[in-house]
Design a protein around this motif. Sequence first.
Motif, PDB file in Angstrom:
ATOM      1  N   MET A   1       0.849  -1.175   0.000  1.00 30.22           N
ATOM      2  CA  MET A   1       0.000   0.000   0.000  1.00 30.22           C
ATOM      3  C   MET A   1       0.892   1.234   0.000  1.00 30.22           C
ATOM      4  SD  MET A   1      -2.844   1.242   2.789  1.00 30.22           S
ATOM      5  CE  MET A   1      -3.935  -0.097   2.398  1.00 30.22           C
ATOM      6  N   GLU A   2       0.567   2.206  -0.813  1.00 33.65           N
ATOM      7  CA  GLU A   2       1.359   3.419  -0.909  1.00 33.65           C
ATOM      8  C   GLU A   2       0.588   4.583  -0.295  1.00 33.65           C
ATOM      9  OE1 GLU A   2       3.048   6.317  -4.402  1.00 33.65           O
ATOM     10  OE2 GLU A   2       2.949   4.174  -4.795  1.00 33.65           O
ATOM     11  N   LEU A   3       1.276   5.371   0.511  1.00 30.99           N
ATOM     12  CA  LEU A   3       0.659   6.559   1.098  1.00 30.99           C
ATOM     13  C   LEU A   3       1.161   7.794   0.368  1.00 30.99           C
ATOM     14  CD1 LEU A   3       0.964   5.729   4.894  1.00 30.99           C
ATOM     15  CD2 LEU A   3      -1.010   5.476   3.420  1.00 30.99           C
ATOM     16  N   ASP A   4       0.254   8.674   0.037  1.00 32.08           N
ATOM     17  CA  ASP A   4       0.603   9.894  -0.676  1.00 32.08           C
ATOM     18  C   ASP A   4       0.763  11.069   0.271  1.00 32.08           C
ATOM     19  OD1 ASP A   4      -1.711   8.992  -3.304  1.00 32.08           O
ATOM     20  OD2 ASP A   4       0.397   8.493  -3.083  1.00 32.08           O
ATOM     21  N   LEU A   5       1.276  12.173  -0.257  1.00 32.95           N
ATOM     22  CA  LEU A   5       1.382  13.444   0.452  1.00 32.95           C
ATOM     23  C   LEU A   5       2.282  13.376   1.681  1.00 32.95           C
ATOM     24  CD1 LEU A   5      -2.370  14.521   0.301  1.00 32.95           C
ATOM     25  CD2 LEU A   5      -0.536  15.186  -1.259  1.00 32.95           C
ATOM     26  N   HIS A   6       3.195  12.429   1.723  1.00 33.68           N
ATOM     27  CA  HIS A   6       4.133  12.285   2.845  1.00 33.68           C
ATOM     28  C   HIS A   6       3.411  12.059   4.168  1.00 33.68           C
ATOM     29  CE1 HIS A   6       7.334  13.427   0.123  1.00 33.68           C
ATOM     30  NE2 HIS A   6       6.572  14.411  -0.283  1.00 33.68           N
ATOM     31  N   LEU A   7       2.231  11.523   4.112  1.00 35.97           N
ATOM     32  CA  LEU A   7       1.464  11.286   5.337  1.00 35.97           C
ATOM     33  C   LEU A   7       2.184  10.349   6.288  1.00 35.97           C
ATOM     34  CD1 LEU A   7      -2.163  10.956   3.955  1.00 35.97           C
ATOM     35  CD2 LEU A   7      -1.154  12.886   5.158  1.00 35.97           C
ATOM     36  N   ILE A   8       2.977   9.439   5.746  1.00 34.75           N
ATOM     37  CA  ILE A   8       3.650   8.470   6.600  1.00 34.75           C
ATOM     38  C   ILE A   8       4.628   9.157   7.551  1.00 34.75           C
ATOM     39  CG2 ILE A   8       5.606   7.891   5.104  1.00 34.75           C
ATOM     40  CD1 ILE A   8       3.431   5.571   7.278  1.00 34.75           C
ATOM     41  N   GLU A   9       5.009  10.383   7.255  1.00 38.27           N
ATOM     42  CA  GLU A   9       5.908  11.130   8.129  1.00 38.27           C
ATOM     43  C   GLU A   9       5.144  11.855   9.244  1.00 38.27           C
ATOM     44  OE1 GLU A   9       9.078  10.631   7.663  1.00 38.27           O
ATOM     45  OE2 GLU A   9       8.694   9.567   5.786  1.00 38.27           O
ATOM     46  N   HIS A  10       3.819  11.800   9.216  1.00 37.25           N
ATOM     47  CA  HIS A  10       3.013  12.588  10.152  1.00 37.25           C
ATOM     48  C   HIS A  10       1.978  11.789  10.931  1.00 37.25           C
ATOM     49  CE1 HIS A  10       4.834  16.136   8.466  1.00 37.25           C
ATOM     50  NE2 HIS A  10       4.599  15.630   7.273  1.00 37.25           N
ATOM     51  N   ILE A  11       1.743  10.549  10.564  1.00 37.73           N
ATOM     52  CA  ILE A  11       0.751   9.728  11.253  1.00 37.73           C
ATOM     53  C   ILE A  11       1.389   9.104  12.489  1.00 37.73           C
ATOM     54  CG2 ILE A  11      -0.684   7.658  11.093  1.00 37.73           C
ATOM     55  CD1 ILE A  11      -0.869   8.206   8.072  1.00 37.73           C
ATOM     56  N   VAL A  12       0.653   9.111  13.597  1.00 35.88           N
ATOM     57  CA  VAL A  12       1.149   8.500  14.826  1.00 35.88           C
ATOM     58  C   VAL A  12      -0.032   7.976  15.638  1.00 35.88           C
ATOM     59  CG1 VAL A  12       1.126  10.630  16.183  1.00 35.88           C
ATOM     60  CG2 VAL A  12       2.759   8.833  16.752  1.00 35.88           C
ATOM     61  N   LEU A  13       0.205   6.893  16.368  1.00 35.98           N
ATOM     62  CA  LEU A  13      -0.839   6.380  17.249  1.00 35.98           C
ATOM     63  C   LEU A  13      -1.129   7.404  18.339  1.00 35.98           C
ATOM     64  CD1 LEU A  13       0.211   2.676  17.931  1.00 35.98           C
ATOM     65  CD2 LEU A  13      -1.584   3.491  16.438  1.00 35.98           C
ATOM     66  N   GLY A  14      -2.361   7.511  18.677  1.00 31.17           N
ATOM     67  CA  GLY A  14      -2.760   8.387  19.760  1.00 31.17           C
ATOM     68  C   GLY A  14      -4.164   8.030  20.186  1.00 31.17           C
ATOM     69  N   ALA A  15      -4.538   8.499  21.348  1.00 28.84           N
ATOM     70  CA  ALA A  15      -5.867   8.148  21.830  1.00 28.84           C
ATOM     71  C   ALA A  15      -6.372   9.195  22.811  1.00 28.84           C
ATOM     72  CB  ALA A  15      -5.833   6.788  22.514  1.00 28.84           C
ATOM     73  N   ASP A  16      -7.644   9.341  22.813  1.00 34.20           N
ATOM     74  CA  ASP A  16      -8.344  10.134  23.815  1.00 34.20           C
ATOM     75  C   ASP A  16      -9.253   9.164  24.542  1.00 34.20           C
ATOM     76  OD1 ASP A  16      -7.307  12.632  23.081  1.00 34.20           O
ATOM     77  OD2 ASP A  16      -8.723  12.758  21.429  1.00 34.20           O
ATOM     78  N   PHE A  17      -8.894   8.866  25.761  1.00 33.30           N
ATOM     79  CA  PHE A  17      -9.709   7.962  26.555  1.00 33.30           C
ATOM     80  C   PHE A  17     -10.585   8.800  27.466  1.00 33.30           C
ATOM     81  CE2 PHE A  17      -5.884   5.435  25.565  1.00 33.30           C
ATOM     82  CZ  PHE A  17      -6.513   4.525  24.722  1.00 33.30           C
ATOM     83  N   PHE A  18     -11.872   8.778  27.190  1.00 29.55           N
ATOM     84  CA  PHE A  18     -12.816   9.606  27.911  1.00 29.55           C
ATOM     85  C   PHE A  18     -13.169   8.975  29.248  1.00 29.55           C
ATOM     86  CE2 PHE A  18     -13.671  10.110  23.352  1.00 29.55           C
ATOM     87  CZ  PHE A  18     -13.371  11.460  23.229  1.00 29.55           C
ATOM     88  N   GLY A  19     -13.098   9.783  30.280  1.00 32.00           N
ATOM     89  CA  GLY A  19     -13.480   9.305  31.600  1.00 32.00           C
ATOM     90  C   GLY A  19     -14.820   9.875  32.003  1.00 32.00           C
ATOM     91  N   ALA A  20     -15.428   9.231  32.958  1.00 31.61           N
ATOM     92  CA  ALA A  20     -16.755   9.670  33.422  1.00 31.61           C
ATOM     93  C   ALA A  20     -16.708  11.070  34.008  1.00 31.61           C
ATOM     94  CB  ALA A  20     -17.282   8.682  34.451  1.00 31.61           C
ATOM     95  N   ILE A  21     -15.589  11.460  34.555  1.00 32.48           N
ATOM     96  CA  ILE A  21     -15.476  12.789  35.166  1.00 32.48           C
ATOM     97  C   ILE A  21     -15.507  13.872  34.107  1.00 32.48           C
ATOM     98  CG2 ILE A  21     -13.958  14.318  36.482  1.00 32.48           C
ATOM     99  CD1 ILE A  21     -12.977  11.794  37.955  1.00 32.48           C
ATOM    100  N   GLU A  22     -14.746  13.678  33.041  1.00 31.37           N
ATOM    101  CA  GLU A  22     -14.658  14.696  32.005  1.00 31.37           C
ATOM    102  C   GLU A  22     -15.937  14.815  31.185  1.00 31.37           C
ATOM    103  OE1 GLU A  22     -12.318  12.253  32.262  1.00 31.37           O
ATOM    104  OE2 GLU A  22     -10.680  13.393  33.152  1.00 31.37           O
ATOM    105  N   MET A  23     -16.553  13.690  30.898  1.00 34.56           N
ATOM    106  CA  MET A  23     -17.720  13.687  30.022  1.00 34.56           C
ATOM    107  C   MET A  23     -18.759  12.721  30.579  1.00 34.56           C
ATOM    108  SD  MET A  23     -15.907  13.844  26.303  1.00 34.56           S
ATOM    109  CE  MET A  23     -17.360  14.473  25.476  1.00 34.56           C
ATOM    110  N   ALA A  24     -19.475  13.161  31.570  1.00 30.84           N
ATOM    111  CA  ALA A  24     -20.425  12.287  32.266  1.00 30.84           C
ATOM    112  C   ALA A  24     -21.490  11.716  31.341  1.00 30.84           C
ATOM    113  CB  ALA A  24     -21.078  13.041  33.409  1.00 30.84           C
TER     114      ALA A  24
END
Length: 78
Positions: A1-24
Amino acid sequence: MELDLHLIEHIVLGADFFGAIEMADLGLEGFYFFDTLANSSCYPYLTQMIEQSFDQEICEKIAWKNASAYFKRAGFIS
């Protein structure tokens, strides 16, 4: 698979884990929630999924190298 626009230099794993306190009112039944990706313990599974489609170098960039490069450019780490 080929990625265009040099995206492979900018993609990274990340996550927003929502807690009950922040977003009841955020339930765990919405379209945005996947049991298999519920918390950071899924990273080995997610990495395996990425490795099925990309070579080792690209996997490392997505897993951590791109984030490290960004933090270095931003001056957060040396």
